[in-house]
Each structure stands twice: as structure tokens, then as C-alpha cells.
Design a protein around this motif. Structure first.
Motif, short mmCIF file in Angstrom:
data_model
loop_
_atom_site.label_atom_id
_atom_site.label_comp_id
_atom_site.label_asym_id
_atom_site.label_seq_id
_atom_site.Cartn_x
_atom_site.Cartn_y
_atom_site.Cartn_z
N THR A 4 0.86 -1.17 0.00
CA THR A 4 0.00 0.00 0.00
C THR A 4 0.90 1.23 0.00
O THR A 4 2.13 1.12 0.00
CB THR A 4 -0.94 0.01 1.22
OG1 THR A 4 -0.15 -0.17 2.42
CG2 THR A 4 -1.96 -1.12 1.13
N GLY A 5 0.30 2.42 0.00
CA GLY A 5 1.10 3.63 -0.04
C GLY A 5 0.60 4.67 0.94
O GLY A 5 -0.56 4.68 1.34
N TYR A 6 1.49 5.57 1.35
CA TYR A 6 1.11 6.72 2.16
C TYR A 6 1.88 7.94 1.65
O TYR A 6 2.84 7.81 0.89
CB TYR A 6 1.33 6.48 3.65
CG TYR A 6 2.75 6.31 4.13
CD1 TYR A 6 3.32 7.24 5.01
CD2 TYR A 6 3.53 5.21 3.78
CE1 TYR A 6 4.60 7.08 5.51
CE2 TYR A 6 4.81 5.03 4.27
CZ TYR A 6 5.35 5.98 5.13
OH TYR A 6 6.63 5.83 5.61
N TYR A 7 1.43 9.11 2.04
CA TYR A 7 2.00 10.34 1.49
C TYR A 7 1.84 11.48 2.49
O TYR A 7 1.25 11.31 3.56
CB TYR A 7 1.30 10.70 0.17
CG TYR A 7 -0.07 11.31 0.33
CD1 TYR A 7 -0.31 12.64 -0.02
CD2 TYR A 7 -1.14 10.57 0.84
CE1 TYR A 7 -1.56 13.21 0.15
CE2 TYR A 7 -2.39 11.14 1.00
CZ TYR A 7 -2.60 12.46 0.65
OH TYR A 7 -3.83 13.03 0.81
N GLU A 8 2.35 12.65 2.13
CA GLU A 8 2.20 13.86 2.94
C GLU A 8 1.05 14.69 2.39
O GLU A 8 1.19 15.34 1.35
CB GLU A 8 3.47 14.71 2.86
CG GLU A 8 4.48 14.48 3.94
CD GLU A 8 5.48 15.63 3.94
OE1 GLU A 8 5.63 16.26 5.01
OE2 GLU A 8 6.08 15.91 2.91
N PRO A 9 -0.10 14.72 3.04
CA PRO A 9 -1.19 15.56 2.56
C PRO A 9 -0.93 17.04 2.87
O PRO A 9 -0.21 17.37 3.80
CB PRO A 9 -2.40 15.05 3.35
CG PRO A 9 -1.82 14.47 4.59
CD PRO A 9 -0.47 13.92 4.22
N TYR A 10 -1.52 17.89 2.07
CA TYR A 10 -1.51 19.33 2.32
C TYR A 10 -2.82 19.72 2.99
O TYR A 10 -3.90 19.29 2.56
CB TYR A 10 -1.37 20.11 1.02
CG TYR A 10 0.01 20.04 0.40
CD1 TYR A 10 0.95 21.04 0.64
CD2 TYR A 10 0.37 18.98 -0.42
CE1 TYR A 10 2.22 20.99 0.06
CE2 TYR A 10 1.64 18.91 -1.00
CZ TYR A 10 2.55 19.92 -0.76
OH TYR A 10 3.80 19.86 -1.32
N LEU A 11 -2.75 20.53 4.06
CA LEU A 11 -3.95 20.98 4.77
C LEU A 11 -3.94 22.50 4.88
O LEU A 11 -2.91 23.09 5.25
CB LEU A 11 -4.01 20.39 6.19
CG LEU A 11 -4.17 18.88 6.35
CD1 LEU A 11 -2.83 18.16 6.24
CD2 LEU A 11 -4.80 18.57 7.71
N GLU A 12 -5.05 23.13 4.58
CA GLU A 12 -5.19 24.56 4.81
C GLU A 12 -5.33 24.77 6.31
O GLU A 12 -6.23 24.20 6.94
CB GLU A 12 -6.40 25.10 4.07
CG GLU A 12 -6.28 25.08 2.56
CD GLU A 12 -7.48 25.70 1.90
OE1 GLU A 12 -7.50 26.94 1.72
OE2 GLU A 12 -8.42 24.95 1.57
N ALA A 13 -4.48 25.62 6.88
CA ALA A 13 -4.43 25.72 8.34
C ALA A 13 -3.99 27.10 8.80
O ALA A 13 -3.45 27.90 8.03
CB ALA A 13 -3.48 24.66 8.90
N SER A 14 -4.19 27.34 10.08
CA SER A 14 -3.75 28.57 10.73
C SER A 14 -3.07 28.20 12.04
O SER A 14 -3.46 27.23 12.71
CB SER A 14 -4.95 29.48 11.01
OG SER A 14 -4.56 30.58 11.82
N LEU A 15 -2.05 28.97 12.41
CA LEU A 15 -1.37 28.74 13.69
C LEU A 15 -2.00 29.52 14.84
O LEU A 15 -1.57 29.40 15.98
CB LEU A 15 0.12 29.10 13.57
CG LEU A 15 0.92 28.31 12.53
CD1 LEU A 15 2.39 28.70 12.58
CD2 LEU A 15 0.77 26.81 12.73
N VAL A 16 -3.01 30.32 14.52
CA VAL A 16 -3.75 31.07 15.54
C VAL A 16 -5.24 30.80 15.35
O VAL A 16 -5.69 30.47 14.25
CB VAL A 16 -3.46 32.59 15.45
CG1 VAL A 16 -1.99 32.87 15.74
CG2 VAL A 16 -3.85 33.13 14.09
N PRO A 17 -6.03 30.90 16.41
CA PRO A 17 -7.47 30.66 16.27
C PRO A 17 -8.09 31.58 15.22
O PRO A 17 -7.76 32.77 15.14
CB PRO A 17 -8.02 30.96 17.67
CG PRO A 17 -6.85 30.78 18.59
CD PRO A 17 -5.65 31.22 17.80
#
Length: 392
Positions: A122-135
Motif C-alpha cells: 500500500t502507499g502513504y503520502y504527505e497531505p496538504y492541509l489549509e491551516a492557521s497557527l492562531v485561532p
């Protein structure tokens, strides 16, 4: 049919009958020649032997810290010592500059064994996520670091049969109880107000997929990137979401992929909570400027690093993998043979199953999401090392 069992450096190999259902079976010279030919024709047009140099050096850094005479793994009747792995990596590194023109060195310098039964790749990868470091209201779903109230117990201290096993728990009214599960954390707020949030993400399903993959990249509002890496888990059983969807008759087994799961949730958002909580396992993370790193604490190399059950294929192992991988945009699979390194492990990776790190980005996501292939793994052992054992 027999195989050579390589043990501690204090004793010579022993000839034993191979167990056809479980073990490492010695490959005859004719088959080795065929495997080497496949490696040279199916490793890809851009492959370079010297591209493996740093990956092998990472193996050696890890193996240099392991006790040489101890057994790294026993599978069937085959023993793998840390010294065996170290010598094999050293010999492979030494001949790397010569392999472009002298493929016969792979046969002359190594004895090859096939892992049986065959491997589910099987395979795995690094997904990209839209995120913020502050609330931020646009990013409502938190990623958590390891909670301070999660305790770890070394079960090996209580009985030798439990050596290497740990128990993760918390205390409630003075009693040890299982740590909070996914439903407690994501839908009942068990960790809120403890300052454990390291980032906030737009999509709850993205967090679930990140936990399955183990690491990823956060794309911040200003366009900068932050690595988010595995830090620990709650110790509860991992349950496959794909299997759950199949058993409920929601999706079919044929063509099951992460992309199909995402599409289903997009069309049926009311099912997200009910289905995600079927997997009680929960992963905690940390932020870094570099990554991703495997459980061997070295950087993962796309299409070369693999996650394994380390009781079968230990950290620092070299292997030759033969398989067929899906091709994006085509209803076909491409034959591939490549050298890979065991540098990671996963909670769902058991027995001979192997998980190939596919990298990051859309192509890696496609491959990791569609890669399910019966494959073969071949394990090289330094011939010089085995000869020295015979002479002792």
C-alpha cells in the motif's frame, strides 16, 4: 528447499527446512539474475544508484547505535541480527558507484532471500492541509499535541511475555482507564481548554486523513508551509474507515481509494461524525520546519522509504521490491522494481504488508490513494558476512 538462518555473530548459519507459509526463502542464482535484470529495466528512466547514498547512510547512522550481536527480528526460522543489517548496508554503499556498469556485483556480494508469503503493498503520502497557527473562525478544527494526562506503562516490567509492549491510559477517580477516543476528543471536547492546540484546520476530514498518513504539510494563510509530524497516539485500536464503508455497503471494495472516501463525505456531510468515530484511534502531532521523519528518526525519501512490521522487516533493512503500480489517467498498472529501505512503521502495518512512502503533492496523493498491489520483497544479506560466520 532450505534457507540459511543468519544469527548472532557468535555462531554460524544453520541449515533448516523452510516454512513455505512464513519465512525468508533463499533465492537461487538464476532467479537472482532475473531480479537484477528487472531492477535495471524497471527502476525508471531517472533512477540513479547514487541517489541511494544518503538513504543508506541514514540506515547506517541508526544501525551504528544498535547492539551488534542482538537479534533485530525473527520471522519463521530466519533470524536477522543488527550486525547483519549493518554489514549489508556497508557493502551496498561501497559498491554503489560501480553498479551502473557492473550489475553482477549485486549477485556476487549478496545472498538474496524472498519474504514469504507475498507482500500486500500500500502507499502513504504527505497531505496538504489549509491551516492557521492562531485561532480563526475559518479554521475551526484543532490539531493537538500529546496531552500531559496521558500516561504510559511499560508492560515488560510485569512479565517477560509483554516485553516491548506499552499501555497508554489516564486516571479517573484514582483508577486507570483507556485514554479518550476519537469521539471524546473531536466531538465531545475532551481536550478543550488545555492549551494543547498546535494549529487549526479548515476541514475535519483532512485531519482524519492526516492521522492515517502520520505527517503532512500545513499551508498557512500567507502561503508559507509548516511540517506537521507524528508525535504519538492514544493507544486504542485502529479501525479502517475504508473497511467500514465496504461492510456497510456504502462503497464497493473494487477501486476503494481515499479519493472515493472524500467524494462520499462531500456529498454526505451528515455522515462524517457517525463514520469517523468508528475508528477510536487518535494521533497527536508536533510542528517542525523540516520533515517528514519516519519512526527511525531520519527523513523519509519518496519512493524509497517503506513502513514495515519491524518484527518481520526491521528498521535499517535494504530490500528489492517488485510490484505493479497504478498510472494516473490510465486503466493500467506499470511494472516496477526498486531498492527500498525500512525506515518507518505504522499501526496498521502487520506481518509482511509494506507501506511505500509516495512523497507529497497531487501525484503522490493519487498513488497512495490507489496503491493496493500484491508484491514481492527480496532481502539481501552480505555474502562476506555469511562467509565469516561459516569460518567461526
Amino acid at each position: 528447499m532450505s534457507l540459511v538462518v543468519g544469527g548472532c555473530s557468535s555462531r554460524a548459519p544453520v541449515e533448516v527446512q523452510a516454512l513455505p507459509s512464513k519465512g525468508y526463502v533463499k533465492v537461487d542464482s538464476t532467479q537472482v539474475t532475473g531480479l537484477i535484470n528487472r531492477l535495471y529495466t524497471q527502476s525508471g528512466p531517472n533512477f540513479s544508484w547514487m541517489s541511494l547514498e544518503n538513504v543508506i547512510r541514514h540506515n547506517l547512522q541508526y544501525l551504528s547505535r544498535r547492539p551488534a550481536n542482538e537479534i533485530a527480528a525473527r520471522y519463521g526460522q530466519f533470524e536477522i541480527s543488527w550486525e547483519m543489517l549493518r554489514r549489508t548496508n556497508e557493502d551496498f554503499l561501497q559498491i554503489l558507484p560501480l553498479l551502473e556498469s557492473s550489475p553482477e556485483l549485486l549477485s556476487e556480494n549478496f545472498v538474496w532471500y524472498e519474504l514469504t508469503p507475498r507482500t500486500l503493498l500500500t502507499g502513504y503520502y504527505e497531505p496538504y492541509l489549509e491551516a492557521s497557527l492562531v485561532p480563526d473562525p475559518e479554521y475551526p478544527y484543532p490539531l493537538y499535541s500529546i496531552p500531559a494526562d496521558m500516561k504510559k506503562l511499560d508492560l515488560g516490567k510485569f512479565h517477560h511475555r509483554w516485553k516491548g509492549q506499552t499501555l497508554l491510559y489516564r486516571t479517573e477517580n484514582g483508577e486507570a482507564v483507556p485514554y479518550y477516543d476519537r469521539e471524546d476528543i473531536d466531538f465531545k471536547g475532551a481536550l478543550q481548554g488545555q492549551g494543547l492546540e498546535i494549529a487549526w484546520v479548515k476541514d475535519r476530514v483532512d485531519i482524519f486523513m492526516l492521522q492515517v498518513q502520520g505527517s503532512g504539510r500545513l499551508v498557512l494563510p500567507d502561503g508559507s508551509i509548516k511540517h506537521v509530524l507524528y508525535a504519538g497516539k492514544n493507544g486504542l485500536k485502529y479501525v479502517s474507515l475504508g473497511k467500514e464503508l465496504i461492510e456497510r455497503g456504502i462503497l464497493s471494495k473494487e477501486g476503494m481509494s481515499m479519493q472515493k472516501i472524500r467524494a462520499y463525505f462531500k456529498e454526505n456531510p451528515q455522515m462524517i461524525q457517525e463514520l469517523l468515530v468508528t475508528n477510536p484511534s487518535y494521533v497527536f502531532f508536533r510542528l517542525d520546519d523540516e520533515g517528514p521523519f519516519g519512526s527511525m528518526a531520519c527523513p523519509l525519501t519518496p519512493m524509497a522509504s517503506i513502513a514495515t512490521d519491524t518484527s518481520v522487516i526491521p528498521h535499517g533493512s535494504l530490500a528489492l521490491l517488485t510490484t505493479r503500480i497504478p498510472v494516473q489517467g490510465q486503466d493500467t498498472r506499470e511494472a516496477v522494481a526498486k531498492i527500498v529501505m525500512a525506515q518507518d512503521r505504522g499501526g496498521a502495518i502487520k506481518d509482511t504488508r509494506v507501506d511505500l512512502f509516495c512523497g507529497s503533492g497531487p501525484e503522490a496523493e493519487f498513488l497512495a490513494g490507489h496503491l493496493t498491489s500484491w508484491s514481492h520483497v527480496y532481502f539481501p544479506v552480505s555474502r562476506a558476512y555469511l562467509d565469516e560466520l561459516k569460518d567461526q
